[in-house]
Design a protein around this motif. Structure first.
Motif, PDB file in Angstrom:
ATOM      1  N   ARG A   1       0.845  -1.211   0.000  1.00  0.00           N
ATOM      2  CA  ARG A   1       0.000   0.000   0.000  1.00  0.00           C
ATOM      3  C   ARG A   1       0.871   1.248   0.000  1.00  0.00           C
ATOM      4  NH1 ARG A   1      -2.769  -0.367   6.058  1.00  0.00           N
ATOM      5  NH2 ARG A   1      -0.858  -0.884   7.209  1.00  0.00           N
ATOM      6  N   GLU A   2       2.125   1.096   0.438  1.00  0.00           N
ATOM      7  CA  GLU A   2       3.162   2.089   0.175  1.00  0.00           C
ATOM      8  C   GLU A   2       4.388   1.333  -0.320  1.00  0.00           C
ATOM      9  OE1 GLU A   2       2.357   6.096   2.578  1.00  0.00           O
ATOM     10  OE2 GLU A   2       3.858   4.801   3.512  1.00  0.00           O
ATOM     11  N   ALA A   3       5.206   1.995  -1.113  1.00  0.00           N
ATOM     12  CA  ALA A   3       6.365   1.308  -1.681  1.00  0.00           C
ATOM     13  C   ALA A   3       7.419   2.321  -2.106  1.00  0.00           C
ATOM     14  CB  ALA A   3       5.941   0.464  -2.886  1.00  0.00           C
ATOM     15  N   THR A   4       8.647   1.821  -2.304  1.00  0.00           N
ATOM     16  CA  THR A   4       9.769   2.646  -2.739  1.00  0.00           C
ATOM     17  C   THR A   4      10.273   2.126  -4.074  1.00  0.00           C
ATOM     18  OG1 THR A   4      10.398   3.060  -0.440  1.00  0.00           O
ATOM     19  CG2 THR A   4      12.048   3.517  -2.115  1.00  0.00           C
ATOM     20  N   LEU A   5      10.521   3.039  -5.007  1.00  0.00           N
ATOM     21  CA  LEU A   5      10.958   2.663  -6.357  1.00  0.00           C
ATOM     22  C   LEU A   5      12.449   2.921  -6.516  1.00  0.00           C
ATOM     23  CD1 LEU A   5       7.833   3.150  -6.573  1.00  0.00           C
ATOM     24  CD2 LEU A   5       8.230   3.742  -8.952  1.00  0.00           C
ATOM     25  N   PHE A   6      13.149   1.927  -7.047  1.00  0.00           N
ATOM     26  CA  PHE A   6      14.579   2.045  -7.332  1.00  0.00           C
ATOM     27  C   PHE A   6      14.812   1.869  -8.828  1.00  0.00           C
ATOM     28  CE2 PHE A   6      14.300   0.521  -2.969  1.00  0.00           C
ATOM     29  CZ  PHE A   6      15.213   1.332  -2.312  1.00  0.00           C
ATOM     30  N   ASP A   7      15.830   2.526  -9.337  1.00  0.00           N
ATOM     31  CA  ASP A   7      16.246   2.354 -10.725  1.00  0.00           C
ATOM     32  C   ASP A   7      17.678   1.859 -10.699  1.00  0.00           C
ATOM     33  OD1 ASP A   7      16.520   2.349 -13.419  1.00  0.00           O
ATOM     34  OD2 ASP A   7      16.359   4.517 -13.700  1.00  0.00           O
ATOM     35  N   ILE A   8      17.859   0.552 -10.835  1.00  0.00           N
ATOM     36  CA  ILE A   8      19.175  -0.079 -10.720  1.00  0.00           C
ATOM     37  C   ILE A   8      19.366  -0.999 -11.924  1.00  0.00           C
ATOM     38  CG2 ILE A   8      20.629  -1.619  -9.323  1.00  0.00           C
ATOM     39  CD1 ILE A   8      18.984  -0.758  -6.879  1.00  0.00           C
ATOM     40  N   ALA A   9      20.527  -0.926 -12.532  1.00  0.00           N
ATOM     41  CA  ALA A   9      20.816  -1.819 -13.656  1.00  0.00           C
ATOM     42  C   ALA A   9      20.663  -3.264 -13.205  1.00  0.00           C
ATOM     43  CB  ALA A   9      22.224  -1.575 -14.173  1.00  0.00           C
ATOM     44  N   GLU A  10      20.004  -4.073 -14.017  1.00  0.00           N
ATOM     45  CA  GLU A  10      19.693  -5.445 -13.626  1.00  0.00           C
ATOM     46  C   GLU A  10      20.934  -6.215 -13.193  1.00  0.00           C
ATOM     47  OE1 GLU A  10      17.100  -9.245 -15.334  1.00  0.00           O
ATOM     48  OE2 GLU A  10      17.597  -7.554 -16.638  1.00  0.00           O
ATOM     49  N   LYS A  11      22.024  -6.014 -13.885  1.00  0.00           N
ATOM     50  CA  LYS A  11      23.252  -6.749 -13.555  1.00  0.00           C
ATOM     51  C   LYS A  11      23.855  -6.283 -12.236  1.00  0.00           C
ATOM     52  CE  LYS A  11      26.327  -3.687 -16.192  1.00  0.00           C
ATOM     53  NZ  LYS A  11      27.359  -3.622 -17.264  1.00  0.00           N
ATOM     54  N   ASN A  12      23.418  -5.120 -11.750  1.00  0.00           N
ATOM     55  CA  ASN A  12      23.982  -4.565 -10.516  1.00  0.00           C
ATOM     56  C   ASN A  12      23.083  -4.757  -9.297  1.00  0.00           C
ATOM     57  OD1 ASN A  12      26.217  -3.614 -11.931  1.00  0.00           O
ATOM     58  ND2 ASN A  12      25.249  -1.651 -12.383  1.00  0.00           N
ATOM     59  N   LEU A  13      21.916  -5.340  -9.491  1.00  0.00           N
ATOM     60  CA  LEU A  13      20.995  -5.481  -8.361  1.00  0.00           C
ATOM     61  C   LEU A  13      21.608  -6.372  -7.282  1.00  0.00           C
ATOM     62  CD1 LEU A  13      18.194  -4.917  -7.141  1.00  0.00           C
ATOM     63  CD2 LEU A  13      17.411  -7.032  -8.239  1.00  0.00           C
ATOM     64  N   SER A  14      21.572  -5.890  -6.044  1.00  0.00           N
ATOM     65  CA  SER A  14      22.086  -6.635  -4.898  1.00  0.00           C
ATOM     66  C   SER A  14      21.660  -5.903  -3.632  1.00  0.00           C
ATOM     67  CB  SER A  14      23.621  -6.720  -4.944  1.00  0.00           C
ATOM     68  OG  SER A  14      24.188  -5.424  -4.786  1.00  0.00           O
ATOM     69  N   TYR A  15      21.889  -6.530  -2.513  1.00  0.00           N
ATOM     70  CA  TYR A  15      21.657  -5.845  -1.229  1.00  0.00           C
ATOM     71  C   TYR A  15      22.492  -4.565  -1.184  1.00  0.00           C
ATOM     72  CZ  TYR A  15      21.846  -4.900   3.815  1.00  0.00           C
ATOM     73  OH  TYR A  15      21.791  -4.298   5.057  1.00  0.00           O
ATOM     74  N   ASP A  16      23.748  -4.659  -1.549  1.00  0.00           N
ATOM     75  CA  ASP A  16      24.643  -3.501  -1.476  1.00  0.00           C
ATOM     76  C   ASP A  16      24.185  -2.368  -2.387  1.00  0.00           C
ATOM     77  OD1 ASP A  16      26.251  -4.711   0.383  1.00  0.00           O
ATOM     78  OD2 ASP A  16      27.773  -5.374  -1.053  1.00  0.00           O
ATOM     79  N   SER A  17      23.704  -2.710  -3.585  1.00  0.00           N
ATOM     80  CA  SER A  17      23.292  -1.653  -4.513  1.00  0.00           C
ATOM     81  C   SER A  17      22.036  -0.942  -4.020  1.00  0.00           C
ATOM     82  CB  SER A  17      23.069  -2.223  -5.917  1.00  0.00           C
ATOM     83  OG  SER A  17      21.945  -3.091  -5.964  1.00  0.00           O
ATOM     84  N   ILE A  18      21.160  -1.666  -3.347  1.00  0.00           N
ATOM     85  CA  ILE A  18      19.961  -1.048  -2.772  1.00  0.00           C
ATOM     86  C   ILE A  18      20.352  -0.109  -1.633  1.00  0.00           C
ATOM     87  CG2 ILE A  18      17.859  -1.528  -1.448  1.00  0.00           C
ATOM     88  CD1 ILE A  18      17.640  -4.142  -3.102  1.00  0.00           C
ATOM     89  N   ILE A  19      21.242  -0.563  -0.760  1.00  0.00           N
ATOM     90  CA  ILE A  19      21.699   0.284   0.347  1.00  0.00           C
ATOM     91  C   ILE A  19      22.440   1.506  -0.190  1.00  0.00           C
ATOM     92  CG2 ILE A  19      23.121   0.395   2.427  1.00  0.00           C
ATOM     93  CD1 ILE A  19      20.545  -1.370   2.599  1.00  0.00           C
ATOM     94  N   TYR A  20      23.257   1.309  -1.218  1.00  0.00           N
ATOM     95  CA  TYR A  20      23.977   2.431  -1.838  1.00  0.00           C
ATOM     96  C   TYR A  20      22.992   3.474  -2.366  1.00  0.00           C
ATOM     97  CZ  TYR A  20      27.056   5.055  -4.963  1.00  0.00           C
ATOM     98  OH  TYR A  20      27.745   6.076  -5.597  1.00  0.00           O
ATOM     99  N   ALA A  21      21.952   2.994  -3.048  1.00  0.00           N
ATOM    100  CA  ALA A  21      20.954   3.916  -3.608  1.00  0.00           C
ATOM    101  C   ALA A  21      20.270   4.719  -2.511  1.00  0.00           C
ATOM    102  CB  ALA A  21      19.925   3.132  -4.413  1.00  0.00           C
ATOM    103  N   ILE A  22      19.970   4.067  -1.397  1.00  0.00           N
ATOM    104  CA  ILE A  22      19.321   4.766  -0.284  1.00  0.00           C
ATOM    105  C   ILE A  22      20.274   5.790   0.328  1.00  0.00           C
ATOM    106  CG2 ILE A  22      18.287   4.522   1.999  1.00  0.00           C
ATOM    107  CD1 ILE A  22      17.373   1.708   1.158  1.00  0.00           C
ATOM    108  N   LYS A  23      21.496   5.360   0.635  1.00  0.00           N
ATOM    109  CA  LYS A  23      22.462   6.251   1.278  1.00  0.00           C
ATOM    110  C   LYS A  23      22.752   7.480   0.432  1.00  0.00           C
ATOM    111  CE  LYS A  23      25.111   3.083   4.229  1.00  0.00           C
ATOM    112  NZ  LYS A  23      26.460   2.508   4.478  1.00  0.00           N
ATOM    113  N   ASN A  24      22.742   7.311  -0.875  1.00  0.00           N
ATOM    114  CA  ASN A  24      23.063   8.416  -1.781  1.00  0.00           C
ATOM    115  C   ASN A  24      21.818   9.106  -2.331  1.00  0.00           C
ATOM    116  OD1 ASN A  24      26.200   8.405  -2.290  1.00  0.00           O
ATOM    117  ND2 ASN A  24      25.566   6.266  -2.141  1.00  0.00           N
TER     118      ASN A  24
END
Length: 428
Positions: free
Chosen positions: A231-254
């Motif tokens: 009912r609420e959600a967050t949208l990320f735009d990450i290259a498919e080959k780069n998707l990972s826990y680290d890339s999600i955290i990086y996107a949030i931190k930055n």
């Protein structure tokens, strides 16, 4: 590639949560709703963690997991919500909130890089409290102590305050005893990079507090049942080959968030001030006239999110920070159908209509955010008009208060113009 993430979930082991909240049901619901990434929720609960270990396996994306045998494509992040209760007076264990403001209750969302780290965290926290009582453990410690304790296990653990404005359990809520993130997290504030807006606030409200410019604004549904997922959600735009826990955290931190899907804040059950037992709901201005006292029973009102935002705001309403991520308001599809058809959300008719729309358009997010209104009208004119109203903010919501959800009127009551940074649904 766009990923829609639900970063605040629960299991059947959390208080007031549905028995239907199993990993299998969550995995299936994610496909139906159009969610790509789910938090497991409640990883600290022994029985739920056993399910996580037995039923989730590593996906190709480092730090993410998938359900064993499933072909949905849903990715899981290990994590959950933890409550801290802290008596700031130093007079022993914290109890319920008292009038002095000495007792603070704060809910936090914790993201964990892998199952092995989660197991170590559970061993550590298990020495500080009984993790088997509830999926959302309640620990007698400060917010800063929690972050420090978790980071001693792994510096890859990511913590952010949940539903930040909620009166009883939000870090900036009216009963928290804190007026800033830094005050609450003290020497660990440097490790807080995001906050969750919660159901009763949206980015426009948070933008009024300049301190919050330092944090990424995340949205999660805090789902207590399967229908509430996403009912609420967050949208990320990450290259498919780069998707990972680290890339999600990086996107949030930055603060590289593509956007968020938000509940109408008025619908949240703590938007206005009020007193549920007396059916009293008041705007901040009205509540101030009564000095925060219920005009019926003369007891203290629950001061809601809108009022609390106004107390801490140092900017005028409508201010948009540079680089702010866009957002959209959305109403869960099942609620839209129920309102338009004048049926219960639990009725067979509503379920049938929901399933037909999902089958036609692929998933719920497509219906709410992406499919053309004309295509939806071709299936059902009434529903098409209702979704058009929602996308154009032509809805009126009677504000929620003191634990009572607001009421959505999706007929034709036009709200105020949207924020300059708010996109229409079709722009996502």
């Amino acid at each position: 590639m766009e990923y829609i993430a639900e970063l605040h979930t629960h299991s059947k082991y959390a208080g007031a949560c549905s028995e239907q909240l199993t990993l299998e049901n969550m995995d299936a619901a994610a496909l139906t709703k159009g969610l790509n990434i789910l938090l497991t929720g409640d990883f600290t609960h022994p029985l739920w963690f056993k399910d996580i270990k037995n039923r989730l396996i590593p996906s190709e994306e480092m730090g993410l997991y998938r359900l064993k045998g499933s072909k949905t494509g849903t990715k899981f992040i290990i994590g959950g919500e933890i409550a801290t209760i802290f008596n700031k007076s130093g007079s022993g264990k914290a109890g319920v909130f008292d009038a002095t403001g000495n007792v603070s209750k704060v809910h936090h969302v914790v993201l964990v890089p892998n199952i092995e780290t989660a197991e170590q965290i559970n061993e550590t926290l298990g020495k500080l409290g009984n993790l088997a009582i509830d999926g959302r453990p309640q620990l007698n410690m400060s917010a800063s102590d929690l972050v420090e304790t978790l980071r001693k296990v792994s510096k890859e653990v990511f913590v952010f305050p949940a539903h930040v404005w909620t009166p009883w359990f939000g870090v900036l809520g009216s009963f928290s005893g804190y007026d800033s993130i830094k005050e609450a997290y003290e020497d660990q504030a440097q490790h807080i990079h995001a906050l969750e807006t919660g159901l009763s606030s949206d980015p426009v409200m948070n933008w009024r507090v300049s301190e919050l410019d330092n944090y990424a604004l995340l949205s999660g549904g805090d789902a207590h049942s399967i229908p509430k997922l996403g009912r609420e959600a967050t949208l990320f735009d990450i290259a498919e080959k780069n998707l990972s826990y680290d890339s999600i955290i990086y996107a949030i931190k930055n603060k590289q968030i593509k956007g968020t899907v938000e509940f109408y804040p008025e619908e949240g059950k703590y938007h206005y001030d009020g007193h549920r037992k007396c059916s009293v709901s008041l705007s901040p201005e009205q509540a101030r006239k009564y000095n925060g006292i219920c005009p019926v029973c003369r007891k203290r009102l629950t001061i809601g999110v809108l009022h609390r935002v106004e107390e801490l705001a140092d900017r005028e309403e409508g201010f948009v920070p540079d680089g702010a991520a866009p957002f959209v308001h959305a109403i869960p599809l099942i609620e839209v159908i129920a309102f338009v058809k004048k049926k219960s959300t639990g009725s067979v008719y509503v379920a049938k209509t929901y399933n037909e729309l999902v089958k036609k358009f692929g998933n719920e997010m497509n219906v709410l955010l992406k499919s053309t209104v004309d295509d939806i009208k071709h299936v059902d004119k009434e529903l098409g008009r209702a979704i058009e109203n929602m996308r154009e903010d032509k809805v009126h919501v009677v504000p929620g208060y003191d634990g009572v959800f607001g009421i959505i009127d999706i007929a034709n009551s036009v709200k105020e113009a949207r924020s300059p940074a708010q996109r229409t649904m079709s722009e996502f």
